[in-house]
Design a protein around this motif. Structure first.
Motif, mmCIF file in Angstrom:
data_model
loop_
_atom_site.group_PDB
_atom_site.id
_atom_site.type_symbol
_atom_site.label_atom_id
_atom_site.label_comp_id
_atom_site.label_asym_id
_atom_site.label_seq_id
_atom_site.Cartn_x
_atom_site.Cartn_y
_atom_site.Cartn_z
ATOM 1 N N ASN A 1 14.264 26.488 -2.827
ATOM 2 C CA ASN A 1 14.024 26.494 -4.268
ATOM 3 C C ASN A 1 12.616 25.994 -4.551
ATOM 4 O OD1 ASN A 1 14.147 25.810 -7.127
ATOM 5 N ND2 ASN A 1 16.356 26.075 -6.886
ATOM 6 N N PHE A 2 11.956 26.569 -5.585
ATOM 7 C CA PHE A 2 10.604 26.118 -5.933
ATOM 8 C C PHE A 2 10.594 24.654 -6.372
ATOM 9 C CE2 PHE A 2 9.213 30.602 -6.196
ATOM 10 C CZ PHE A 2 8.011 30.474 -5.516
ATOM 11 N N SER A 3 11.681 24.228 -7.009
ATOM 12 C CA SER A 3 11.719 22.846 -7.496
ATOM 13 C C SER A 3 11.642 21.845 -6.341
ATOM 14 C CB SER A 3 12.993 22.609 -8.307
ATOM 15 O OG SER A 3 14.141 22.779 -7.494
ATOM 16 N N VAL A 4 12.120 22.254 -5.151
ATOM 17 C CA VAL A 4 12.078 21.347 -3.992
ATOM 18 C C VAL A 4 10.633 21.035 -3.613
ATOM 19 C CG1 VAL A 4 12.601 21.175 -1.521
ATOM 20 C CG2 VAL A 4 14.319 22.069 -3.095
ATOM 21 N N SER B 1 8.219 27.802 3.927
ATOM 22 C CA SER B 1 9.494 27.067 3.989
ATOM 23 C C SER B 1 10.651 27.900 3.421
ATOM 24 C CB SER B 1 9.380 25.750 3.222
ATOM 25 O OG SER B 1 9.240 25.981 1.830
ATOM 26 N N PHE B 2 10.332 28.848 2.501
ATOM 27 C CA PHE B 2 11.387 29.702 1.937
ATOM 28 C C PHE B 2 11.950 30.629 3.013
ATOM 29 C CE2 PHE B 2 9.101 28.265 -1.699
ATOM 30 C CZ PHE B 2 10.039 28.178 -2.701
ATOM 31 N N VAL B 3 11.090 31.023 3.968
ATOM 32 C CA VAL B 3 11.536 31.910 5.054
ATOM 33 C C VAL B 3 12.109 31.096 6.208
ATOM 34 C CG1 VAL B 3 10.796 33.682 6.694
ATOM 35 C CG2 VAL B 3 9.773 33.590 4.417
ATOM 36 N N PHE B 4 11.346 30.056 6.629
ATOM 37 C CA PHE B 4 11.774 29.259 7.785
ATOM 38 C C PHE B 4 13.158 28.641 7.539
ATOM 39 C CE2 PHE B 4 6.980 28.277 8.220
ATOM 40 C CZ PHE B 4 6.775 29.469 8.895
ATOM 41 N N ALA B 5 13.364 28.107 6.332
ATOM 42 C CA ALA B 5 14.613 27.383 6.062
ATOM 43 C C ALA B 5 15.829 28.301 6.139
ATOM 44 C CB ALA B 5 14.543 26.723 4.684
#
Length: 516
Positions: free
Chosen positions: A237-240, A379-383
């Motif tokens: 999430n962007f908020s993270v 991080s959006f892809v790796f996670a």
């Protein structure tokens, strides 16, 4: 100096050089993220390609690889408990715990931001104070290296969750494993059991994969038969991203302390990012108001480790650029690249080739920002990798561990050692022995042994071993720090019990009148 820095920045901002920098950072992240490949290997493979390029463009790309790899090793450490390089060992302590809590993105973003911050601080030091700091690094001799290793071993007290005795026993096992192979000074062959391949000792990456990665697969996937590698799905999430950045900027002391530790350790030739991250993690845990949170999944642990090991990279370039002494294996490869382009470290480097050198330094600075951008968006892809069902992910991870272990020395014996360590790590986890002290002993063993033997030889020649090893200014500081670090758990336990006793007395006083 200011004019040269501006000229160097202009070199980096040329579109073609910016592209080389981006390619370097991306390649560095890939090299750091794959267990078995390291920053040193990535730099060594790409140095021949830079020979045909202009000196500034070649060094800019090498700067990107170096900085990218120092972040990339955190990705597998956080997602699958397998440090991409030894410098990310401490990152896995809290990073993988965050993943198990469904907070992998928190760990990945914290690693990217902390890497950027540590690199920025160290680069500013490199730009402004390189010559005097290089002279200070020459004060480090064998006694100082020995005491620095002893200080590192006192970290076992922090890494030992539950029992300090078990931690020291595990550390002793790691020291014993570090003696396998050829003695660093005398050349005696020890504990090789007839295998010539063992004369080079145990490869650290093999031990890391065995002790950290395989036990987790055996426990999570095979033991508990989980459908996913971790029990919770990760939802990026962007908020993270903003939440983690805000949280880290509220902790300036932690960030600056970690960056300074990494920079100082980088000055000492040969110390490396693994010692920097371990010492930084230990100090973060020691001075935090809630040390019980470390090891259970906190971004503070990830930030402390990553800020230090990323700061180590520019720190190790201080003695390289000013004196020609590489502070780390990747710095040694960069020294080779400088020589290939006809540039000799020292005063001549800053006068004759000033613009190229400052372009290299500014590239290190800009690469830190690129790491934050690539790391945060990546991080959006790796996670999401961790959401892949374990029946698909586990075989891939096992294949990569075998491939990574074999690729280091093209030796099947390393694969068998990795598998044996995996079983030992699984059993030791069941017996509540944390593998971190074993790996710490394995890392610091050669460091301590070499410093001790060289100090004893030099001390005998000087007329007094004890006097040579103890009565030196830096040795005195390191001995004091070692004693304080070793006694700290005793003080912390006494303080905790005293606080509990006082709280108990306060409750008795409050309940007394009510009961009456």
């Amino acid at each position: 100096m200011f004019d040269l820095a501006v000229a160097g920045l202009e070199h980096v901002l040329v579109p073609a050089n910016l592209l080389f920098l981006f390619i370097g950072v991306f390649a560095g992240i890939v090299f750091g993220a794959l267990p078995g490949l390291t920053a040193t290997m990535g730099l060594a493979l790409l140095v021949p390609f830079t020979f045909t390029m202009a000196p500034a463009a070649g060094l800019i790309m090498l700067a990107g690889i170096y900085v990218g790899a120092m972040y990339g090793d955190a990705v597998p450490a956080i997602l699958i408990n397998t440090p991409g390089t030894p410098a990310a060992i401490a990152t896995s302590f809290d990073g993988f715990a965050l993943t198990q809590k469904g907070m992998a993105q928190h760990g990945l973003v914290a690693a990217a931001v902390a890497s950027c911050f540590g690199s920025l601080v160290a680069n500013i030091v490199l730009l402004t104070a390189a010559p005097p700091l290089a002279e200070a690094s020459l004060k480090f001799g064998p006694p100082e290296y020995f005491w620095l290793g002893v200080f590192g071993l006192t970290i076992i007290a922090t890494l030992s969750t539950g029992s300090v005795l078990k931690g020291f026993l595990a550390g002793a096992l790691g020291l014993l494993l570090s003696t396998i192979g050829m003695a660093p000074i005398g050349g005696d062959v020890r504990l090789t059991f007839g295998f010539p391949e063992m004369q080079a000792g145990i490869e650290l990456i093999v031990a890391l994969i065995g002790f950290f990665c395989l036990p987790e697969i055996l426990e999570s996937v095979i033991g508990r038969r989980q459908a996913k590698y971790t029990s919770k799905n990760v939802k990026p999430n962007f908020s993270v991203v903003w939440e983690v950045i805000r949280d880290l900027f509220k902790r300036p002391v932690l960030m600056f302390r970690s960056a300074i530790i990494g920079t100082v350790v980088g000055f000492a030739p040969g110390a490396g990012g693994n010692i920097a991250s371990m010492v930084s993690y230990n100090e973060a845990c020691r001075w935090d108001k809630h040390p019980e949170e470390f090891g259970k999944g906190t971004i503070k642990g990830v930030a402390a480790s990553e800020a230090a090991n990323s700061a180590m990279a520019p720190g190790s370039l201080v003695p390289l650029l000013t004196l020609g002494i590489p502070g780390s294996p990747p710095a040694a490869v960069i020294l080779g690249a400088l020589m290939l382009h006809g540039m000799r470290p020292g005063g001549e480097l800053f006068t004759v080739h000033g613009q190229v050198v400052y372009a290299f330094m500014m590239a290190l600075l800009l690469a830190a920002f690129l790491v934050t951008i690539i790391g945060s968006f990546g991080s959006f892809v790796f996670a999401r990798i961790i959401n892949i069902p374990s029946r698909f992910l586990a075989p891939v991870i096992i294949f990569m561990t075998v491939l990574g272990s074999y690729a280091i020395r093209n030796n099947m014996l390393d694969v068998w050692i990795m598998l044996i360590f995996g079983v030992v790590g699984f059993v030791s986890n069941k017996l509540k022995f944390h593998p971190a002290p074993i790996v710490l002993g394995l890392i610091l063993g050669p460091f301590v042994e070499e410093g001790l033997v060289q100090s004893m030889l030099a001390g005998r020649a000087a007329g007094g071993v004890v006097q040579y090893m103890v009565f030196r200014p830096i040795s005195g500081v390191l001995i004091t720090l070692s004693v304080l670090s070793a006694l700290w758990p005793v003080y912390a336990a006494w303080k905790h019990k005293r606080k509990q006793r006082l709280e108990g007395c306060a409750c008795d006083i409050e309940e007394g009148p009510k009961n009456a």
